[in-house]
Design a protein around this motif. Structure first.
Motif, short mmCIF file in Angstrom:
data_model
loop_
_atom_site.label_atom_id
_atom_site.label_comp_id
_atom_site.label_asym_id
_atom_site.label_seq_id
_atom_site.Cartn_x
_atom_site.Cartn_y
_atom_site.Cartn_z
N MET A 1 -20.67 -58.22 -12.35
CA MET A 1 -20.67 -57.41 -11.13
C MET A 1 -19.44 -56.50 -11.12
O MET A 1 -18.32 -56.96 -11.28
N THR A 2 -19.65 -55.21 -10.96
CA THR A 2 -18.55 -54.27 -11.02
C THR A 2 -17.78 -54.22 -9.71
O THR A 2 -18.34 -54.44 -8.64
N SER A 3 -16.49 -53.94 -9.84
CA SER A 3 -15.66 -53.76 -8.65
C SER A 3 -15.71 -52.32 -8.14
O SER A 3 -15.19 -52.03 -7.07
N LEU A 4 -16.32 -51.42 -8.90
CA LEU A 4 -16.34 -50.00 -8.55
C LEU A 4 -17.31 -49.74 -7.41
O LEU A 4 -18.51 -50.05 -7.51
N ILE A 5 -16.81 -49.17 -6.30
CA ILE A 5 -17.69 -48.85 -5.17
C ILE A 5 -17.82 -47.35 -4.93
O ILE A 5 -18.76 -46.92 -4.27
N HIS A 6 -16.88 -46.54 -5.44
CA HIS A 6 -16.98 -45.09 -5.35
C HIS A 6 -16.40 -44.47 -6.62
O HIS A 6 -15.30 -44.83 -7.04
N ASP A 7 -17.14 -43.53 -7.18
CA ASP A 7 -16.67 -42.72 -8.30
C ASP A 7 -16.79 -41.27 -7.86
O ASP A 7 -17.86 -40.66 -7.96
N LEU A 8 -15.69 -40.74 -7.31
CA LEU A 8 -15.69 -39.42 -6.70
C LEU A 8 -15.08 -38.40 -7.64
O LEU A 8 -14.74 -38.71 -8.78
N ALA A 9 -14.95 -37.17 -7.19
CA ALA A 9 -14.48 -36.10 -8.06
C ALA A 9 -13.07 -36.37 -8.59
O ALA A 9 -12.80 -36.18 -9.78
N VAL A 11 -10.99 -39.26 -7.47
CA VAL A 11 -10.53 -40.64 -7.35
C VAL A 11 -11.68 -41.61 -7.57
O VAL A 11 -12.85 -41.27 -7.42
N THR A 12 -11.30 -42.85 -7.90
CA THR A 12 -12.24 -43.96 -7.82
C THR A 12 -11.74 -44.93 -6.75
O THR A 12 -10.55 -44.97 -6.42
N VAL A 13 -12.67 -45.73 -6.24
CA VAL A 13 -12.32 -46.80 -5.30
C VAL A 13 -12.98 -48.07 -5.81
O VAL A 13 -14.18 -48.10 -6.09
N ARG A 14 -12.18 -49.11 -5.94
CA ARG A 14 -12.66 -50.43 -6.34
C ARG A 14 -12.37 -51.45 -5.24
O ARG A 14 -11.46 -51.24 -4.42
N GLN A 15 -13.13 -52.53 -5.24
CA GLN A 15 -13.00 -53.53 -4.19
C GLN A 15 -13.23 -54.92 -4.75
O GLN A 15 -14.07 -55.12 -5.63
N VAL A 16 -12.46 -55.87 -4.24
CA VAL A 16 -12.68 -57.28 -4.57
C VAL A 16 -12.42 -58.09 -3.31
O VAL A 16 -11.59 -57.71 -2.47
N LEU A 158 -13.69 -41.97 3.89
CA LEU A 158 -13.67 -43.43 3.73
C LEU A 158 -12.58 -43.98 4.63
O LEU A 158 -11.42 -43.58 4.53
N ILE A 159 -12.97 -44.89 5.51
CA ILE A 159 -12.06 -45.45 6.51
C ILE A 159 -11.86 -46.93 6.18
O ILE A 159 -12.77 -47.74 6.31
N ASP A 198 -21.23 -39.71 8.83
CA ASP A 198 -21.36 -40.24 7.47
C ASP A 198 -20.08 -40.88 6.95
O ASP A 198 -20.05 -41.36 5.81
N ALA A 199 -19.04 -40.93 7.77
CA ALA A 199 -17.82 -41.63 7.36
C ALA A 199 -18.13 -43.11 7.14
O ALA A 199 -18.76 -43.75 7.98
N VAL A 200 -17.68 -43.63 6.01
CA VAL A 200 -17.95 -45.02 5.65
C VAL A 200 -16.77 -45.89 6.07
O VAL A 200 -15.62 -45.56 5.79
N VAL A 201 -17.06 -46.97 6.75
CA VAL A 201 -16.04 -47.90 7.23
C VAL A 201 -16.01 -49.11 6.30
O VAL A 201 -17.02 -49.81 6.12
N TYR A 202 -14.85 -49.34 5.70
CA TYR A 202 -14.64 -50.50 4.85
C TYR A 202 -13.69 -51.46 5.56
O TYR A 202 -12.48 -51.23 5.62
N PRO A 203 -14.23 -52.55 6.10
CA PRO A 203 -13.39 -53.47 6.90
C PRO A 203 -12.63 -54.46 6.03
O PRO A 203 -12.83 -54.56 4.82
N GLY A 204 -11.77 -55.22 6.69
CA GLY A 204 -10.96 -56.21 6.01
C GLY A 204 -11.74 -57.43 5.55
O GLY A 204 -11.27 -58.18 4.69
N HIS A 205 -12.91 -57.65 6.10
CA HIS A 205 -13.80 -58.74 5.70
C HIS A 205 -15.23 -58.22 5.80
O HIS A 205 -15.56 -57.41 6.68
N GLY A 206 -16.09 -58.70 4.93
CA GLY A 206 -17.51 -58.41 5.08
C GLY A 206 -17.94 -57.06 4.52
O GLY A 206 -17.22 -56.41 3.77
N ARG A 207 -19.11 -56.65 4.95
CA ARG A 207 -19.77 -55.49 4.38
C ARG A 207 -19.35 -54.20 5.08
O ARG A 207 -18.92 -54.23 6.24
N PRO A 208 -19.53 -53.07 4.41
CA PRO A 208 -19.21 -51.78 5.02
C PRO A 208 -20.29 -51.34 6.00
O PRO A 208 -21.38 -51.92 6.08
#
Length: 226
Positions: A1-9, A11-16, A158-159, A198-208
């Motif tokens: 399972m990849t940690s990559l959640i965004h591959d943008l122009a 930057v990348t964003v990864r999550q664990v 991305l918030i 369309d702003a994506v909320v990434y919280p401290g726990h759980g799903r976006p």
């Protein structure tokens, strides 16, 4: 399972998710310069170091963790902070009113609206290999809670909201009506009134989630008081 959640122009964003409370940790890497920011060194130093190693593949330049940004002072969001600072030498950031509760010295003290530019840039972060994070102060869950907002050219805002905004409601205010009204007021005026649906909320726990998915329920949240 990849940690990559965004591959943008630019930057990348990864999550664990780490620890017994499944805290989300996010890593932003600038593709051109390798500059990185990690949001919430919550727990499990080896897992965070593995995340940094995965992020190293996202840049054509050597990567360097420049900043560890903490959303708020609660213990479950800072358990690996001291160890990661010792291992990497990265600077730290947190909201002004939470600084006293952070277990390491805070190098970058943030107020509402502050912009942190990651990477060595002279004018225009993305053109020179860096990126900007905007600090949004959301009072109520803790006095100095900060959401970090990232915008890259080809993607939505991305918030990274910490424990202040989740799918289905705002963060825990321990049934204190004053704290609740502070938090929901800030969430509405500083997030929902500022950023698009369309702003994506990434919280401290759980799903976006997205602001658009949550916007229809704001009156219900206010009425129920949590």
């Amino acid at each position: 399972m990849t940690s990559l959640i965004h591959d943008l122009a630019h930057v990348t964003v990864r999550q664990v998710a780490v620890g017994d409370m499944d805290n989300n940790v996010y890593l932003i890497t600038a593709k051109a310069s390798g500059a990185q920011v990690l949001i919430d060194a919550a727990d499990d130093l080896p897992a965070l170091q593995a995340l940094l190693a995965e992020g190293a593949a996202d840049s054509g330049a050597p990567t360097k963790l420049e900043l560890i940004a903490t959303t708020h002072q609660h213990w479950d969001h800072v358990r690996a902070l001291e160890g990661l600072v010792e291992a990497t030498g990265a600077r730290t950031a947190a909201g002004r009113q939470d600084v006293s509760g952070i277990p390491v010295p805070v190098d970058v003290v943030l107020d509402h609206g502050d912009v942190y530019t990651c990477g060595e840039v002279s004018a225009g972060a993305q053109e020179h290999g860096g990126f900007d994070l905007t600090a949004v102060h959301l009072r109520g869950h803790t006095p100095g809670s900060i959401a970090y907002v990232l915008k890259d050219d080809d993607g939505p805002h991305l918030i990274f909201s910490g424990d202040s905004l989740f799918p289905g409601g705002v963060g825990n205010t321990q049934k204190d009506p004053d704290r609740f009204h502070l938090l929901i007021g800030d969430v509405i005026t500083r997030l929902f009134d500022v950023y698009p649906d369309d702003a994506v909320v990434y919280p401290g726990h759980g799903r976006p989630t997205t602001l658009g998915a949550e916007r229809p329920h704001l009156d219900d949240w206010r009425a129920r008081g949590w």
